[in-house]
Design a protein around this motif. Structure first.
Motif, PDB file in Angstrom:
ATOM      1  N   GLY A 151       0.803  -1.216   0.000  1.00 25.86           N
ATOM      2  CA  GLY A 151       0.000   0.000   0.000  1.00 25.86           C
ATOM      3  C   GLY A 151       0.834   1.263   0.000  1.00 25.86           C
ATOM      4  N   TRP A 152       2.055   1.169   0.451  1.00 30.35           N
ATOM      5  CA  TRP A 152       2.955   2.318   0.452  1.00 30.35           C
ATOM      6  C   TRP A 152       4.403   1.850   0.490  1.00 30.35           C
ATOM      7  N   ASP A 153       5.258   2.664  -0.119  1.00 35.65           N
ATOM      8  CA  ASP A 153       6.700   2.450  -0.123  1.00 35.65           C
ATOM      9  C   ASP A 153       7.328   3.581   0.682  1.00 35.65           C
ATOM     10  N   LEU A 154       8.635   3.529   0.841  1.00 41.02           N
ATOM     11  CA  LEU A 154       9.354   4.593   1.535  1.00 41.02           C
ATOM     12  C   LEU A 154      10.491   5.116   0.680  1.00 41.02           C
ATOM     13  N   VAL A 155      10.749   6.403   0.825  1.00 41.74           N
ATOM     14  CA  VAL A 155      11.933   7.031   0.254  1.00 41.74           C
ATOM     15  C   VAL A 155      12.697   7.618   1.439  1.00 41.74           C
ATOM     16  N   ARG A 156      13.969   7.227   1.574  1.00 39.70           N
ATOM     17  CA  ARG A 156      14.811   7.711   2.667  1.00 39.70           C
ATOM     18  C   ARG A 156      15.840   8.696   2.125  1.00 39.70           C
ATOM     19  N   THR A 157      16.032   9.782   2.860  1.00 37.84           N
ATOM     20  CA  THR A 157      17.043  10.766   2.517  1.00 37.84           C
ATOM     21  C   THR A 157      17.668  11.295   3.800  1.00 37.84           C
ATOM     22  N   GLU A 190      19.857  10.657  11.625  1.00 37.81           N
ATOM     23  CA  GLU A 190      19.606  11.911  10.917  1.00 37.81           C
ATOM     24  C   GLU A 190      19.097  11.667   9.497  1.00 37.81           C
ATOM     25  N   ARG A 191      17.968  10.947   9.433  1.00 39.33           N
ATOM     26  CA  ARG A 191      17.341  10.631   8.149  1.00 39.33           C
ATOM     27  C   ARG A 191      15.855  10.936   8.217  1.00 39.33           C
ATOM     28  N   LEU A 192      15.268  11.165   7.045  1.00 38.24           N
ATOM     29  CA  LEU A 192      13.826  11.304   6.916  1.00 38.24           C
ATOM     30  C   LEU A 192      13.320  10.211   5.996  1.00 38.24           C
ATOM     31  N   TYR A 193      12.155   9.676   6.334  1.00 36.71           N
ATOM     32  CA  TYR A 193      11.487   8.669   5.526  1.00 36.71           C
ATOM     33  C   TYR A 193      10.144   9.234   5.088  1.00 36.71           C
ATOM     34  N   TYR A 194       9.899   9.230   3.793  1.00 36.32           N
ATOM     35  CA  TYR A 194       8.632   9.678   3.224  1.00 36.32           C
ATOM     36  C   TYR A 194       7.849   8.471   2.741  1.00 36.32           C
ATOM     37  N   ALA A 195       6.570   8.385   3.115  1.00 38.98           N
ATOM     38  CA  ALA A 195       5.703   7.326   2.600  1.00 38.98           C
ATOM     39  C   ALA A 195       5.101   7.792   1.281  1.00 38.98           C
ATOM     40  N   ILE A 196       5.317   6.996   0.233  1.00 39.24           N
ATOM     41  CA  ILE A 196       4.792   7.295  -1.105  1.00 39.24           C
ATOM     42  C   ILE A 196       4.008   6.077  -1.590  1.00 39.24           C
ATOM     43  N   GLY A 197       3.260   6.231  -2.648  1.00 39.47           N
ATOM     44  CA  GLY A 197       2.500   5.115  -3.192  1.00 39.47           C
ATOM     45  C   GLY A 197       3.400   3.995  -3.683  1.00 39.47           C
ATOM     46  N   ALA A 239       5.976  15.122  -6.837  1.00 41.95           N
ATOM     47  CA  ALA A 239       6.261  16.378  -6.137  1.00 41.95           C
ATOM     48  C   ALA A 239       7.500  16.243  -5.256  1.00 41.95           C
ATOM     49  N   LEU A 240       7.651  15.087  -4.596  1.00 42.58           N
ATOM     50  CA  LEU A 240       8.833  14.855  -3.772  1.00 42.58           C
ATOM     51  C   LEU A 240      10.086  14.818  -4.638  1.00 42.58           C
ATOM     52  N   VAL A 274       5.195  24.505   1.209  1.00 39.75           N
ATOM     53  CA  VAL A 274       4.970  25.807   0.556  1.00 39.75           C
ATOM     54  C   VAL A 274       4.160  25.654  -0.729  1.00 39.75           C
ATOM     55  N   THR A 275       4.414  24.589  -1.467  1.00 33.59           N
ATOM     56  CA  THR A 275       3.727  24.403  -2.748  1.00 33.59           C
ATOM     57  C   THR A 275       2.354  23.763  -2.589  1.00 33.59           C
ATOM     58  N   GLY A 276       2.032  23.307  -1.388  1.00 36.67           N
ATOM     59  CA  GLY A 276       0.717  22.703  -1.158  1.00 36.67           C
ATOM     60  C   GLY A 276       0.586  21.287  -1.691  1.00 36.67           C
ATOM     61  N   ALA A 277       1.706  20.626  -1.924  1.00 38.97           N
ATOM     62  CA  ALA A 277       1.674  19.235  -2.418  1.00 38.97           C
ATOM     63  C   ALA A 277       1.148  18.313  -1.323  1.00 38.97           C
ATOM     64  N   ALA A 278       0.613  17.181  -1.747  1.00 36.84           N
ATOM     65  CA  ALA A 278       0.142  16.180  -0.791  1.00 36.84           C
ATOM     66  C   ALA A 278       1.334  15.642  -0.003  1.00 36.84           C
ATOM     67  N   ILE A 279       1.201  15.645   1.319  1.00 35.43           N
ATOM     68  CA  ILE A 279       2.267  15.129   2.183  1.00 35.43           C
ATOM     69  C   ILE A 279       1.667  14.039   3.052  1.00 35.43           C
ATOM     70  N   GLY A 280       2.229  12.873   2.926  1.00 35.92           N
ATOM     71  CA  GLY A 280       1.808  11.749   3.746  1.00 35.92           C
ATOM     72  C   GLY A 280       2.722  11.630   4.948  1.00 35.92           C
ATOM     73  N   PRO A 281       2.782  10.462   5.550  1.00 32.83           N
ATOM     74  CA  PRO A 281       3.636  10.256   6.715  1.00 32.83           C
ATOM     75  C   PRO A 281       5.105  10.545   6.404  1.00 32.83           C
ATOM     76  N   VAL A 282       5.725  11.292   7.315  1.00 30.03           N
ATOM     77  CA  VAL A 282       7.151  11.599   7.215  1.00 30.03           C
ATOM     78  C   VAL A 282       7.745  11.307   8.582  1.00 30.03           C
ATOM     79  N   LEU A 283       8.679  10.371   8.615  1.00 27.44           N
ATOM     80  CA  LEU A 283       9.308   9.953   9.871  1.00 27.44           C
ATOM     81  C   LEU A 283      10.716  10.513   9.958  1.00 27.44           C
ATOM     82  N   TYR A 284      11.032  11.099  11.123  1.00 26.60           N
ATOM     83  CA  TYR A 284      12.382  11.574  11.389  1.00 26.60           C
ATOM     84  C   TYR A 284      13.097  10.549  12.263  1.00 26.60           C
ATOM     85  N   ASP A 285      14.218  10.037  11.776  1.00 26.90           N
ATOM     86  CA  ASP A 285      15.074   9.105  12.503  1.00 26.90           C
ATOM     87  C   ASP A 285      16.219   9.931  13.078  1.00 26.90           C
TER      88      ASP A 285
END
Length: 138
Positions: free
Chosen positions: A27-33, A62-69, A119-120, A47-58
């Motif tokens: 149902g969702w994947d992750l992108v780590r940066t 010192e990483r962020l994980y974005y949940a994407i489709g 958008a990401l 700022v751009t008003g894009a859809a933002i789903g779950p974002v986890l801060y590790d």
């Protein structure tokens, strides 16, 4: 299933109270940066008003994980990210755990909203994010 629902039903990590083990790719994947680049991208998305789903801060790493489709990260080879999908797992704080040392959820929508992968990708290519990348590599 939304990430919030997955957290509610995910098994607890035995030796770390409050942490859950989430299966990625259903149902969702992750992108780590890195957090530095990920936070710049997050600011751009807001700022751009894009859809933002779950974002986890590790915090410790010192990483962020974005949940994407699932299946929306076609080619991320040009960016300093890692894509996680099927057969991947994430240790994440449950809904009850908020900890400054560990990190936590910067975004955790009540619904199935996921971060718009296009958008990401665009945010990670934005000039000020690119400038941070260049600065980090010096």
């Amino acid at each position: 299933m939304s990430v919030r629902e997955a957290l509610r039903s995910a098994p607890v990590v035995n030796d770390a109270p409050g942490l859950r083990l989430l299966r990625v790719g259903e149902g969702w994947d992750l992108v780590r940066t890195t957090a530095e680049i990920g936070l710049l991208a997050l600011a751009h998305l807001r700022v751009t008003g894009a859809a933002i789903g779950p974002v986890l801060y590790d915090g410790p790493n010192e990483r962020l994980y974005y949940a994407i489709g699932t299946g929306t990260a076609e080619s991320w080879n040009d960016l300093p990210v890692r894509h996680f999908s099927s057969n991947s797992w994430l240790v994440a704080p449950g809904l009850e755990l908020i900890d400054d040392w560990f990190g936590g959820w910067y975004e955790l929508p009540d619904d199935d909203t996921l971060t718009d992968a296009g958008a990401l990708h665009a945010a990670l290519q934005h000039p000020y994010v690119s400038a941070a990348l260049e600065g980090a590599s010096r």
